[in-house]
Write an enzyme that holds these catalytic residues in place. Structure first.
Site, PDB file in Angstrom:
ATOM      1  N   ALA B  16       0.690  -1.149   0.006  1.00 58.45           N
ATOM      2  CA  ALA B  16      -0.144  -0.039   0.032  1.00 58.45           C
ATOM      3  C   ALA B  16       0.703   1.327  -0.001  1.00 58.45           C
ATOM      4  O   ALA B  16       0.324   2.464  -0.044  1.00 58.45           O
ATOM      5  CB  ALA B  16      -1.105   0.072   1.225  1.00 58.45           C
ATOM      6  N   SER B  18       3.066   2.383  -2.129  1.00 54.51           N
ATOM      7  CA  SER B  18       3.436   2.832  -3.574  1.00 54.51           C
ATOM      8  C   SER B  18       2.592   2.705  -4.550  1.00 54.51           C
ATOM      9  O   SER B  18       1.746   1.848  -4.396  1.00 54.51           O
ATOM     10  CB  SER B  18       4.828   2.982  -3.890  1.00 54.51           C
ATOM     11  OG  SER B  18       5.150   1.389  -4.098  1.00 54.51           O
ATOM     12  N   VAL B  67       5.786  -9.443   2.811  1.00 54.19           N
ATOM     13  CA  VAL B  67       4.933 -10.392   2.379  1.00 54.19           C
ATOM     14  C   VAL B  67       5.727 -11.794   1.973  1.00 54.19           C
ATOM     15  O   VAL B  67       5.032 -12.713   1.678  1.00 54.19           O
ATOM     16  CB  VAL B  67       3.948 -10.089   1.314  1.00 54.19           C
ATOM     17  CG1 VAL B  67       2.835  -9.007   1.639  1.00 54.19           C
ATOM     18  CG2 VAL B  67       4.647  -9.567   0.119  1.00 54.19           C
ATOM     19  N   ASN B  89      -2.210  -6.652  -3.505  1.00 54.23           N
ATOM     20  CA  ASN B  89      -1.611  -5.685  -4.631  1.00 54.23           C
ATOM     21  C   ASN B  89       0.001  -5.838  -4.548  1.00 54.23           C
ATOM     22  O   ASN B  89       0.549  -5.470  -5.720  1.00 54.23           O
ATOM     23  CB  ASN B  89      -1.904  -4.438  -4.354  1.00 54.23           C
ATOM     24  CG  ASN B  89      -1.036  -3.501  -4.959  1.00 54.23           C
ATOM     25  OD1 ASN B  89      -1.343  -3.356  -6.425  1.00 54.23           O
ATOM     26  ND2 ASN B  89      -0.096  -2.667  -4.282  1.00 54.23           N
ATOM     27  N   SER B 141      -2.013  -8.418 -14.090  1.00 54.33           N
ATOM     28  CA  SER B 141      -1.539  -7.733 -15.316  1.00 54.33           C
ATOM     29  C   SER B 141      -1.985  -8.335 -16.616  1.00 54.33           C
ATOM     30  O   SER B 141      -1.773  -9.430 -16.718  1.00 54.33           O
ATOM     31  CB  SER B 141       0.064  -7.560 -15.137  1.00 54.33           C
ATOM     32  OG  SER B 141       0.647  -6.951 -16.381  1.00 54.33           O
ATOM     33  N   TYR B 154       7.707 -12.393 -14.927  1.00 54.45           N
ATOM     34  CA  TYR B 154       6.728 -11.669 -14.274  1.00 54.45           C
ATOM     35  C   TYR B 154       5.068 -12.006 -14.981  1.00 54.45           C
ATOM     36  O   TYR B 154       4.348 -12.259 -14.228  1.00 54.45           O
ATOM     37  CB  TYR B 154       7.001 -10.247 -14.968  1.00 54.45           C
ATOM     38  CG  TYR B 154       5.773  -9.209 -14.466  1.00 54.45           C
ATOM     39  CD1 TYR B 154       5.622  -8.782 -13.236  1.00 54.45           C
ATOM     40  CD2 TYR B 154       5.166  -8.631 -15.349  1.00 54.45           C
ATOM     41  CE1 TYR B 154       4.878  -7.912 -12.673  1.00 54.45           C
ATOM     42  CE2 TYR B 154       4.147  -7.618 -14.967  1.00 54.45           C
ATOM     43  CZ  TYR B 154       3.881  -7.367 -13.611  1.00 54.45           C
ATOM     44  OH  TYR B 154       2.775  -6.699 -13.360  1.00 54.45           O
ATOM     45  N   SER B 157       4.090 -15.243 -13.341  1.00 54.61           N
ATOM     46  CA  SER B 157       3.697 -15.015 -12.184  1.00 54.61           C
ATOM     47  C   SER B 157       2.127 -14.732 -12.121  1.00 54.61           C
ATOM     48  O   SER B 157       1.418 -15.073 -11.112  1.00 54.61           O
ATOM     49  CB  SER B 157       4.742 -14.122 -11.162  1.00 54.61           C
ATOM     50  OG  SER B 157       4.343 -12.888 -11.593  1.00 54.61           O
ATOM     51  N   LYS B 158       1.921 -13.586 -12.858  1.00 60.49           N
ATOM     52  CA  LYS B 158       0.503 -13.161 -13.073  1.00 60.49           C
ATOM     53  C   LYS B 158      -0.453 -13.976 -13.600  1.00 60.49           C
ATOM     54  O   LYS B 158      -1.569 -14.205 -13.181  1.00 60.49           O
ATOM     55  CB  LYS B 158       0.668 -11.742 -13.779  1.00 60.49           C
ATOM     56  CG  LYS B 158       1.392 -10.587 -13.203  1.00 60.49           C
ATOM     57  CD  LYS B 158       0.745 -10.357 -11.621  1.00 60.49           C
ATOM     58  CE  LYS B 158       1.250  -9.150 -11.335  1.00 60.49           C
ATOM     59  NZ  LYS B 158       0.902  -8.689  -9.862  1.00 60.49           N
TER      60      LYS B 158
END
Lengths: 78, 250
Positions: B16, B18, B67, B89, B141, B154, B157-158
């Site tokens: 949270a 940025s 996390v 997020n 994404s 990336y 992962s999404k």
């Protein structure tokens, strides 16, 4: 200080279709037929991961030969 | 009619401090949500928490949590009340061609973007800290749906997150807990602008690929606001692309 031969060996590995012997310290690398945006990205990652140097795309753009590239990278160390 | 009353809702936003996470948190704070935020940067978290405390009497707290650390996730779960809303997020971006990926990069990226969410949701569910009727929003994404060179881990992962969300939505529907995914295109955030590769190498050409131009954080915030609200009460398992038309041409 970057060892030229070490860098050159790593740089050659970024290319898949180009005869490694065609890539020397004096090679104008952007004139190589295989030069493309993925190799630019790979070069940026290589510099960061293997040499711990952040290089900007402008520095790559402004370098003509592999030797220029090494000099440019070394300037980031100063 | 948009119901924007979040003052009776307890909501947690991860990552949270940025970018999109901060934008979502600011919106929820403006609507006086009983907000808890988490982040791993103590300085940023303190600054934002102080700001929120002053402007929102309902603000709950900022919790320092990496996390990627299971203990931090456990502490986070312990410190929060039962949630009406959860925004997952926290995430990192990486641009590495497949030929150059390393074990460390894969582990770091998958832990932050994927595994952390598995464990956080597991612990929340196990502790019965997600209310019936709650809404979970997962920030993914459009990278997972296209083949942009350099985004292999990336995007993977999404993609994993998208599949997870689908199953989670199915499992939690029995409790009337909704799970939806937001898949943004490139929005101008610190994360993107501070990435050496994107800022110079890709950003210049990027905007031409977006018929409506690059997105802004607020564009994503409005969608998340809708998904957290009662107005989306019949939506679950959806994955919404919000990309300025990028996928029209790709």
């Amino acid at each position: 200080m970057i060892k030229e031969n070490v860098f050159l060996d790593q740089f050659r590995l970024l290319f898949d279709e180009t005869d490694p012997s065609l890539i020397t310290l004096d090679t104008k690398f952007k004139d190589l037929e295989e030069w493309n945006s993925l190799i630019i990205l790979s070069l940026i990652v290589l510099c960061e991961d293997e040499f711990k140097i952040i290089i900007s795309p402008n520095q790559i753009q402004n370098s003509k030969t592999v030797c220029d590239l090494i000099e440019s990278l070394e300037s980031n160390l100063k | 009619m948009i119901n924007e009353n979040f003052s009776n809702k307890k909501i947690l936003v991860t990552g949270a401090t940025s970018g999109i996470g901060l934008g979502i948190s600011r919106m929820l704070n403006e609507y006086k949500a009983q907000l808890t935020i988490s982040g791993r940067n103590q300085t940023k978290l303190n600054k934002i928490s102080n700001e929120f405390e002053l402007s929102n009497l309902n603000f709950n707290k900022g919790i320092l949590a990496d996390v990627c650390n299971l203990e931090d996730i456990s502490n986070l779960v312990q410190e929060i009340d039962t949630l009406d809303g959860l925004v997952l997020n926290a995430g990192i971006i990486d641009y590495t061609p497949a030929k150059l990926i390393t074990e460390k990069k894969v582990i770091d990226l998958f832990y932050t973007n994927v595994f952390s969410n598995f464990f956080l949701v597991q612990k929340l569910l196990h502790s019965k800290k997600i209310k019936k009727g709650a809404s979970i929003v997962i920030i993914s994404s459009i990278a997972a749906k296209v083949g942009v060179p350099g985004t292999s881990i990336y995007a993977a992962s999404k993609g994993a997150l998208n599949s997870y969300a689908k199953v989670l939505a199915s499992e939690l529907s029995l409790q009337n807990i909704r799970v939806n995914v937001v898949s943004p295109g490139v929005v101008k955030t610190d994360l993107i602008e501070n990435t050496n590769v994107t800022s110079d190498f890709q950003m210049s050409n990027l905007s031409t690929k977006y018929p409506l131009g690059l997105g802004e954080i607020i564009d994503i915030v409005y969608l998340v606001q809708f998904l957290l609200s009662e107005n989306s009460k019949w939506m679950t398992g959806s994955n919404i692309d919000i990309d300025g038309g990028y996928l029209l041409n790709n």
